[in-house]
Design an enzyme around this catalytic site. Structure first.
Site, PDB file in Angstrom:
ATOM      1  N   TRP A  99       0.962  -1.239  -0.048  1.00  0.00           N
ATOM      2  CA  TRP A  99       0.074  -0.044  -0.046  1.00  0.00           C
ATOM      3  C   TRP A  99       0.904   1.172   0.056  1.00  0.00           C
ATOM      4  CZ3 TRP A  99      -4.283  -1.222  -1.953  1.00  0.00           C
ATOM      5  CH2 TRP A  99      -4.975  -2.225  -1.556  1.00  0.00           C
ATOM      6  N   ASP A 166      -1.580   6.677   6.364  1.00  0.00           N
ATOM      7  CA  ASP A 166      -2.506   5.792   5.894  1.00  0.00           C
ATOM      8  C   ASP A 166      -2.767   4.699   7.055  1.00  0.00           C
ATOM      9  OD1 ASP A 166      -4.270   3.645   4.629  1.00  0.00           O
ATOM     10  OD2 ASP A 166      -2.738   3.383   3.179  1.00  0.00           O
ATOM     11  N   LYS A 190     -12.003  -2.064   6.870  1.00  0.00           N
ATOM     12  CA  LYS A 190     -11.127  -2.905   7.798  1.00  0.00           C
ATOM     13  C   LYS A 190     -11.678  -2.734   9.462  1.00  0.00           C
ATOM     14  CE  LYS A 190      -8.288  -3.466   4.084  1.00  0.00           C
ATOM     15  NZ  LYS A 190      -7.363  -2.463   3.243  1.00  0.00           N
TER      16      LYS A 190
HETATM   17  C1  PLP Z   1      -6.933  -2.030   2.257  1.00  0.00           C
HETATM   18  C2  PLP Z   1      -5.839  -0.871   2.277  1.00  0.00           C
HETATM   19  C3  PLP Z   1      -5.827   0.043   1.285  1.00  0.00           C
HETATM   20  C4  PLP Z   1      -6.700   0.158  -0.059  1.00  0.00           C
HETATM   21  O1  PLP Z   1      -7.979   0.766   0.491  1.00  0.00           O
HETATM   22  P1  PLP Z   1      -8.930   0.640  -0.521  1.00  0.00           P
HETATM   23  O2  PLP Z   1     -10.179   1.334  -0.052  1.00  0.00           O
HETATM   24  O3  PLP Z   1      -9.482  -0.758  -1.217  1.00  0.00           O
HETATM   25  O4  PLP Z   1      -8.563   1.690  -1.710  1.00  0.00           O
HETATM   26  C5  PLP Z   1      -4.968   1.081   1.568  1.00  0.00           C
HETATM   27  N1  PLP Z   1      -4.151   1.022   2.467  1.00  0.00           N
HETATM   28  C6  PLP Z   1      -4.025   0.018   3.438  1.00  0.00           C
HETATM   29  C7  PLP Z   1      -3.049   0.119   4.484  1.00  0.00           C
HETATM   30  C8  PLP Z   1      -5.092  -0.946   3.472  1.00  0.00           C
HETATM   31  O5  PLP Z   1      -4.883  -1.986   4.241  1.00  0.00           O
END
Ligand code: PLP
Length: 353
Positions: A99, A166, A190
């Site tokens: 990511w 993030d 998540k």
């Molecule tokens: C799942 C995830 C993403 C991607 O998220 P989307 O909503 O599918 O774009 C980005 N960063 C992390 C750390 C993730 O776990």
């Protein structure tokens, strides 16, 4: 059969949240569904305002110059939105996984990106430490939890420039001094709700400093000025996220859930370390409390192990294709009991083998 959902995302949500969310589909406002009323109606505006307020409250960021937004396009859209809104000359990124890597690639479209450190050569099984962040950069970007590789930042650097993080896969899971960060983003699917919305918490005074023109939908300032209602918001995802945040607040907030998360992580990692049939993937000091990655030491046991998992209702344990093996994702809503069931299977396998 009782199912135990270790899925990495979309993933388990609290049962009571799903019950309330499904009721709202049928009857939210005197016989009308949540998904058929105007997003400008008072009942929905109240939901949006409550969700925004709860996010700041849970993070301890009320009255500190931050705004919370519920946007669309997933965390992946934040990879470019962060760059569009904050990147003028150069930014520093810590590369700790798939990511972060994607965030770097997106930002590189707009300007120069410097990787302050990377664990790519080790297939991201650790978090680099001891790097320098140049103080004349526009911002520093990091990923608090690496969902795919099962590593997690235990501390964050002191940083003179805005820090962007993030937190998609560990938001609301542990206590941190969130005021260290200037922009936090997290896809809902998540630890917060269904896919379809992304929480962005941003300190207002870092915005408006780049010279480029920003398309309205990509501009945090536009979304702030419209109270996160610049266009039709994803009403179901925002409502369900609000319910999860309420659930968490009623449990005692982040400090209470962190205790549970610590117990779950302790349980699975002690089994991984004591059981000779399993080997952890991530370096011990950087292990994630949300996603535990591990492998069998003897691949011949794969079928037996996976049949046992299936028989006990364990779901979503397969590792990501870039790591292989197994990944137990233990988000906030996963009960300690589910980890207990998994650990029992692991020790049963050892007895059998
Ligand atoms: C799942 C995830 C993403 C991607 O998220 P989307 O909503 O599918 O774009 C980005 N960063 C992390 C750390 C993730 O776990």
């Amino acid at each position: 059969m009782k199912r135990h959902n270790f899925s990495a995302g979309p993933c388990i949500l609290p049962k009571e949240v799903m019950l309330k969310a499904s009721e709202a589909i049928l009857d939210f406002d005197n016989g009308l569904s949540l998904i058929e009323i105007s997003h400008r109606s008072k009942p929905f505006v109240d939901v949006m305002e409550k969700a925004r307020a709860l996010a700041l409250e849970l993070l301890g960021l009320e009255g500190k110059g931050y705004k919370a937004l519920f946007l669309q396009g997933g965390a992946s859209t934040q990879f470019l939105m962060v760059a569009l809104n904050l990147l003028e000359k150069r930014a520093g990124y810590l590369n700790t996984g798939t990511w972060s890597d994607k965030a770097i690639q997106e930002a590189r479209i707009y300007d120069d990106i410097y990787e302050v450190a990377s664990s790519k050569d080790a297939n991201f099984n650790f978090i680099p430490k001891g790097y320098d962040i140049p103080s004349d950069y526009d911002y520093f970007h990091c990923t608090s939890n690496n969902t795919i590789f099962g590593t997690q930042m235990k501390s964050f650097p002191d940083c003179d420039i805005p820090m962007v993080c993030d937190m998609s896969s560990d938001i609301f899971s542990r206590e941190l001094d969130f005021s260290k960060f200037d922009l936090i983003y997290a896809g809902a699917q998540k630890n917060m709700g269904p896919a379809g919305t992304t929480l962005v918490v941003v300190r207002e005074d870092i915005l408006g400093k780049v010279s480029r023109k920003i398309p309205s939908m990509m501009d945090y300032k536009v979304h702030i000025s419209k109270s996160s209602m610049f266009n039709t918001p994803p009403v179901f995802a925002v409502y369900t996220s609000m319910l999860t945040m309420e659930w968490l607040k009623n449990l005692g907030g982040i400090p209470a859930i962190e205790k549970e998360n610590n117990k779950k992580a302790q349980l699975i990692y002690s089994e991984i370390d004591l059981n000779p049939l399993f080997k952890g993937y991530a370096m011990k000091e950087d292990r994630s409390k949300m996603n535990a990655t591990f492998n069998l030491t003897n691949e011949d046991l794969k079928e037996t192990f996976e049949t046992m998992l299936k028989d006990e209702g364990i779901n979503g344990l397969n590792g990501h294709r870039s790591v292989g093996g197994y990944r137990a994702s233990m988000y906030n809503a996963l009960p300690l009991d589910s980890v207990g069931v998994l650990v029992d299977i692991m020790s049963e396998l050892e007895r059998k083998a």
